[in-house]
Design an enzyme around this catalytic site. Structure first.
Site, PDB file in Angstrom:
ATOM      1  N   ASP A 276       1.006  -1.312   0.127  1.00  0.00           N
ATOM      2  CA  ASP A 276       0.228   0.134  -0.274  1.00  0.00           C
ATOM      3  C   ASP A 276       0.693   0.915  -0.266  1.00  0.00           C
ATOM      4  OD1 ASP A 276      -2.361   1.433   0.393  1.00  0.00           O
ATOM      5  OD2 ASP A 276      -3.464   0.717   1.612  1.00  0.00           O
TER       6      ASP A 276
HETATM    7  C1  NOJ Z   1      -4.023   3.523   0.308  1.00  0.00           C
HETATM    8  C2  NOJ Z   1      -4.945   2.655   0.333  1.00  0.00           C
HETATM    9  O1  NOJ Z   1      -5.088   2.387   1.578  1.00  0.00           O
HETATM   10  C3  NOJ Z   1      -5.548   1.968  -0.875  1.00  0.00           C
HETATM   11  O2  NOJ Z   1      -7.028   1.400  -0.581  1.00  0.00           O
HETATM   12  C4  NOJ Z   1      -5.334   2.855  -2.217  1.00  0.00           C
HETATM   13  O3  NOJ Z   1      -5.539   1.719  -3.428  1.00  0.00           O
HETATM   14  C5  NOJ Z   1      -4.133   3.182  -2.171  1.00  0.00           C
HETATM   15  N1  NOJ Z   1      -3.902   4.435  -1.327  1.00  0.00           N
HETATM   16  C6  NOJ Z   1      -3.462   4.074  -3.833  1.00  0.00           C
HETATM   17  O4  NOJ Z   1      -4.122   4.768  -3.698  1.00  0.00           O
END
Ligand code: NOJ
Length: 734
Positions: A276
């Site tokens: 993430d």
């Molecule tokens: C953080 C989020 O937790 C995740 O779900 C997302 O896909 C990513 N950022 C990218 O934006």
């Protein structure tokens, strides 16, 4: 030219455009020619500008073979420009453009929790396919969706992004979305790669606080939190995303048990895992690594193949390799997985996107129709007394109140891709248009909104109510800051002065229908006791007003069901239907017994149970029949009953099948959903509805953490919510 070179390279490796290509050989050839820096480049994903532009440094990195993927860079022109830089690199390896297409790219569909409330996986699949087509036209070949985290805590803002609390419903919706995004082959012109996230148990954050620690037993992981992920993997999800959170002492991004042992090992997942956003760097905050090198080492060792945004692989892996702290084979394995998905996505054959193709695809009429249809089917009627809804024949003048009624951006919901508020039909517009067709007058008074505001005017709303035959209050949450990531709430009551608004409107004595726009269950005790009708709209998307107009005026009947239990109070959380019985359950014959597992100040039950939802009609379900009373553990059982529409309008009912194993080697939930079917019936019509369950789906993980179906006695219910229903019994035999 580059494209031709690449095609030659691909064909020399034995490649063709079909699935029979010896892709692994092609990858072997490529890996053999890559420098360590180029390998690390494939594992690096960087963020573009929020408006979709690439950053200037991306061009140099792409040309040098030092970038594997971006997120947020989008649009045919922008992606083609940056892709050209990658195709000009020494090995011509294309970039993979990712974006958070959560519930639509430009045509926005209901939020995922609303989609789940439709209990209509076929429609959810079609919505995901439409979102894929729009994404692909804009150069986006990979969505960070579906979010398949089980959520038992509505304080967690991200509950809106998933399918709610149930492993079975969550699995069905996970598979539907993966199929919708990817089709059978995501190299095809209108499909994209999916990403199941957040691996794992991110939704179990303590106290519902986003990013917080989770402590979940291995059995609960395997029986409750894993199933939607497993189904997503089985449906062919190209990628997984590791969770931010600390699970049982190991953050998702350093969790080699989750990634290497379970996902890639037990389940044989051969796609790649992306971290993430900066979650590799966050391993330092977690205290799992002392520095960037340690963080990179921990994530690579755990099997995180691609690093999102932080640059610790690129900065440290060469030194780690030199010191023998990561093995060359580990690095190659990560590169192989990334290249495999790029191949499967068809990027080597066709890295570019038809220039300007967006205009033929975005907001196609059939996508808008689909969005309206899914929104209509996602609405859940929580209360309806005295025929408050739909609008009756005697109603000549309606007051609509509430800031959310006119808020187009809110109609789209949180995280709405490239959706534009100007595309949206607000609730007020939709109601007004339908009222005009029926010759009904609509007045609108803002009254109050989710955020207390100087323009709040409760008394103006109250006096306007006096002149109306029906009052429709639109209340709920402002998704721009109250839902989704980093939007946990400790207090689930209506925010701002919205509760005051409802009380003032009700004081007029006029029939009051409350339309709720929210991404989670809110405290609706007052509305439940005092409003005539309560209709949960979630955040319906681009066609919000059209769908709400159709439901409020009775062109369609609401027929959605709750994908989460609706608490009476924050103090009950977590409250979920598939809980254990415990040794001292409340005895219905003696509910006041103090020494039972209960509160002294509230019932245990939620305000509205999982699977609950009314319609404008009324249904009966009678005559339960089971195909057999004993079934082998490898067999299947079929349950059927007669569903009859006894009301005056065409409507849908969702027939739900639940089971409970009465005694087993480990304690079993009091009920578990195992099958459902949404059925439409004309007034007066009846249909025998049959649901089938394979017994291998009734198993659980034993004390040895192995999955098994234990012989024994089961109760089975066929009903229209997780409470009550027709009850039968059967025995599973060896
Ligand atoms: C953080 C989020 O937790 C995740 O779900 C997302 O896909 C990513 N950022 C990218 O934006």
């Amino acid at each position: 030219m580059t494209k031709i070179l690449l095609a030659v390279l691909f064909l020399c490796a034995g490649g063709t455009a079909s699935a029979s290509v010896d892709q692994e050989k092609f990858i072997d050839g490529l890996i053999a020619r890559m420098t360590p820096q180029e390998k690390l480049g494939q594992l690096q994903q960087l963020d573009g500008e929020a408006d979709g532009h690439a950053r200037s440094e991306h061009y140099g990195l792409a040309r040098g073979g030092l970038l594997g993927s971006t997120l947020n860079v989008r649009g045919s022109t922008e992606t083609n420009k940056l892709q050209q830089a990658a195709m000009d690199s020494r090995l011509h390896i294309p970039l993979l453009f990712g974006f958070d297409v959560i519930h639509g790219y430009r045509t926005i569909f209901p939020v995922p929790l609303g989609g789940a409330a439709s209990f209509d996986p076929g429609l959810v699949e079609r919505a995901a396919a439409a979102a894929a087509a729009e994404s692909r036209a804009c150069g986006v070949r990979w969505t960070f969706s579906p979010m398949v985290d089980i959520a038992r805590d509505p304080r967690w803002g991200r509950i809106v992004e998933g399918a709610g609390e149930d492993p079975y419903l969550g699995s069905v919706m996970a598979a539907a979305q993966v199929r919708g995004y990817q089709g059978g082959d995501y190299s095809r012109g209108s499909r994209i790669a999916a990403c199941a996230k957040h691996w794992a148990a991110y939704g179990a954050a303590e106290a519902g606080r986003d990013y917080n620690t989770a402590e979940v037993s291995e059995r609960t992981l395997r029986d409750v939190y894993f199933p939607p992920f497993k189904t997503a993997a089985e449906a062919g999800a190209a990628t997984f995303m590791s969770a931010f959170a600390d699970l049982n002492g190991t953050p998702g991004t350093a969790n080699s048990w989750l990634i290497r042992d379970v996902l890639k090992g037990e389940w044989g997942f051969d796609g790649f895992v992306v971290s993430d956003y900066t979650s590799v760097a966050e391993l330092i905050n977690h205290g799992i690594a002392a520095d960037g090198a340690g963080a990179a080492r921990a994530a690579i060792a755990a099997g995180v193949d691609m690093e999102m945004v932080s640059r610790l692989y690129a900065g440290n892996a060469a030194a780690l390799l030199a010191k023998g702290l990561i093995a060359p084979a580990q690095l190659d394995e990560a590169v192989r997985r990334v290249l495999r998905i790029k191949l499967r996505a068809g990027l080597f054959e066709d890295p570019f996107t038809p220039a300007g193709g967006e205009k033929d695809v975005l907001l196609k009429p059939e996508f808008l129709d689909l969005s309206r249809l899914l929104a209509e089917r996602s609405f859940v009627l929580l209360k309806n007394e005295r025929g408050t809804l739909p609008v009756g024949r005697t109603v000549k003048r309606i007051l609509v109140a509430g800031a959310l009624a006119g808020d187009k951006a809110a109609a789209l919901g949180p995280w709405s891709g490239d959706g534009s508020a100007s595309d949206a039909v607000s609730i007020l517009e939709g109601l007004s248009a339908r009222a005009a067709e029926k010759g009904i007058m609509i007045d609108y008074v803002r009254g109050a909104g989710p955020k207390a505001d100087l323009s709040d005017d409760i008394s103006a709303a109250a006096s306007a109510a006096a002149g109306a035959d029906l009052v429709i209050a639109v209340v709920g949450e402002d998704p721009s800051y109250m839902n989704g990531e980093a939007a946990s709430r400790a207090d689930l009551s209506l925010s701002g002065r919205q509760q005051e608004l409802l009380r003032a409107l009700a004081a007029s004595g006029k029939p009051l229908a409350v339309l709720l726009m929210s991404g989670r269950p809110l405290d609706m005790n007052w509305a439940d006791a005092n409003a005539g009708a309560l209709l949960q709209l979630w955040f319906p998307g681009t066609m919000a007003g059209k769908a709400a107009g159709a439901a409020v005026f009775g062109d369609v009947s609401p027929g959605g069901k709750l994908p989460v239990s609706w608490p009476r109070s924050v103090g009950q959380i977590p409250v979920y239907y598939n809980h254990k019985n415990g040794g001292r359950p409340v005895d219905p014959a003696n509910p006041e017994n103090r020494y039972a597992s209960r509160y002294i100040d509230l019932p245990n039950s939620p305000l509205y149970p999982f699977g609950y939802g009314l319609t404008y009609s009324s249904f009966t379900l009678t005559g339960l029949e089971l195909s057999r009373s004993t079934v082998t553990v490898s067999g299947k059982i079929e349950a059927s009953a007669l569903l009859s529409n006894k009301g005056a309008v065409r409507a849908d009912e969702v027939v739900q099948l639940y089971v409970r194993q009465l005694s087993a080697g480990v304690t079993r939930p009091v009920r578990e959903l195992k099958a459902f079917k949404r059925v439409t019936l004309e007034p007066g019509a009846s249909q025998r509805v049959s649901l089938e369950v394979p017994l291998p789906a009734l198993g659980f993980h034993g004390t040895d953490m192995k999955y098994r179906v234990e012989p024994g006695e089961f109760t089975l219910w066929l009903g229209t919510s997780s409470e009550g229903g027709l009850e039968g019994r059967f025995y599973a035999i060896p």
